[in-house]
Design an enzyme around this catalytic site. Structure first.
Site, PDB file in Angstrom:
ATOM      1  N   HIS A 144       0.828  -1.202   0.000  1.00 49.70           N
ATOM      2  CA  HIS A 144       0.000   0.000   0.000  1.00 49.70           C
ATOM      3  C   HIS A 144       0.864   1.255   0.000  1.00 49.70           C
ATOM      4  CE1 HIS A 144       0.974  -0.573   4.256  1.00 49.70           C
ATOM      5  NE2 HIS A 144       0.681   0.711   4.466  1.00 49.70           N
ATOM      6  N   ASP A 146       0.555   5.072   1.721  1.00 46.54           N
ATOM      7  CA  ASP A 146      -0.199   5.632   2.839  1.00 46.54           C
ATOM      8  C   ASP A 146      -1.197   6.701   2.392  1.00 46.54           C
ATOM      9  OD1 ASP A 146       1.020   4.072   4.781  1.00 46.54           O
ATOM     10  OD2 ASP A 146       2.582   5.546   5.226  1.00 46.54           O
ATOM     11  N   HIS A 294       4.707   0.089   0.405  1.00 44.52           N
ATOM     12  CA  HIS A 294       5.430  -0.674   1.415  1.00 44.52           C
ATOM     13  C   HIS A 294       4.547  -1.757   2.009  1.00 44.52           C
ATOM     14  CE1 HIS A 294       3.617   2.783   3.514  1.00 44.52           C
ATOM     15  NE2 HIS A 294       3.556   2.018   4.592  1.00 44.52           N
ATOM     16  N   ARG A 309       5.485   6.278  13.901  1.00 40.42           N
ATOM     17  CA  ARG A 309       5.603   6.898  12.581  1.00 40.42           C
ATOM     18  C   ARG A 309       5.050   8.311  12.603  1.00 40.42           C
ATOM     19  NH1 ARG A 309       1.568   4.702   8.431  1.00 40.42           N
ATOM     20  NH2 ARG A 309       0.391   6.486   9.187  1.00 40.42           N
TER      21      ARG A 309
END
Length: 318
Positions: A144, A146, A294, A309
């Site tokens: 995917h 983000d 990723h 993150r």
């Protein structure tokens, strides 16, 4: 400082990509693939303030000689940014930044993004991924990009692994410029001007009840983005669809759209377009969300894996 980098070729980059003699309709051919790390005409320059250790052919480099717990000078920031454009994801070993230091590093690239769909850390800009025994599962182990369900998906993200499992828990990234370069010419012609719908529902529906879901649908209605995005800084064409959020290609019959999206989704699975990173506690990764997908490998059972993150706000794809 020494630079462990792939030396620039003395042969001019081809203006027309070389391709295998035979490309089947599904685009998943055998043999040699075109692996261009940078776009045609890109000027290679030496790095004077950091060391680059490549991890794969087109994507992924370890960066040495940079301390993320301290502010970057202007010259060092320029070189880290140039490395990001060239390698798409950068790895910094053994940094152990505090949450505030991680946010300060990310802010060097712009305003930070918040994500109300994910668990927060010690500030609203920090997303915390705490996995292990007794923790409800989430599903980052899918290819995917983000937050493409937003009108302006994140420019990039900085991920810090605070605790790693004894084994497993790697993350993989895929170079979506290489994925586009290697599509059959007929497929590229079909998608170059196509537009796709992106929706948060496929990735998040399972986590919420009907009432909460209805409120989120009001806050995050479906958006459209080009199937092929141009990188706003390099100008390079990149495939910009993903399994988590892309639902259909606008203007196509559903069956045709589904067939074409399956083919496009599959491009991220090609190992030649990927890099895989084995984490150690304190490591940091910084990736260009515009140019990559990723996948967080969930192969560590009930062992604990803790990551934080922060994401950098981006622009509207074109």
């Amino acid at each position: 400082m020494s630079v462990t980098e792939v030396p620039p070729s003395t042969t001019p980059a081809p203006t027309t990509p070389l391709r295998p003699a035979r490309i089947p309709d599904d685009g998943l051919y055998e043999g040699r693939r075109l692996l261009r790390r940078t776009p045609d005409g890109w000027r290679e320059r030496p790095y004077e303030h950091l060391e680059i250790v490549p991890q794969a052919a087109t994507i992924g480099a370890e960066i040495r000689g940079v301390d993320l717990t301290r502010p970057l000078s202007g010259a060092l920031r320029e070189e880290v940014h140039r490395a990001l454009l060239e390698w798409k994801v950068l790895f910094f070993r053994g940094q152990h930044p505090s949450s505030a230091q991680q946010r300060a590093f990310a802010r060097t690239w712009g305003e930070l993004e918040t994500n109300p769909l994910l668990e927060r850390g010690d500030s609203e800009e920090v997303v915390r991924f705490d996995k292990g025994a007794g923790v409800p599962p989430s599903f980052e182990n899918v290819w995917h990009t983000d937050v493409t369900f937003r009108e302006r998906p994140a420019m990039g993200a900085v991920l810090h692994l605070r605790e790693v499992p004894p084994s497993g828990g790697d993350t993989m990234w895929a170079d979506m410029a290489a994925a586009y370069d290697n599509l059959p010419p007929g497929v590229r012609e079909r998608i170059d001007d196509a537009v796709a719908e992106h929706d948060f529902l496929p990735g998040f529906r399972r986590f919420y009840g009907p009432e909460k879901l209805a409120g989120l649908q009001d806050a995050f209605p479906p958006v459209t983005h080009p199937v092929v995005r141009r990188h706003p800084e390099t100008g390079r064409r990149m495939l910009f669809v993903n399994t988590s959020f892309t639902t259909r290609i606008v203007g196509m019959e559903r069956a045709e759209s589904d067939r074409l999206l399956r083919l496009l989704f599959q491009q991220a699975h090609v190992p030649e377009f990927q890099v895989r990173f084995r984490w150690q506690a304190g490591d940091v990764a910084f990736w260009d969300n515009r140019a990559t997908q990723h996948y967080a490998v969930a192969d560590y059972g009930d062992a604990r894996r803790v990551a934080e993150r922060v994401a950098i706000a981006g622009d509207r794809p074109y």
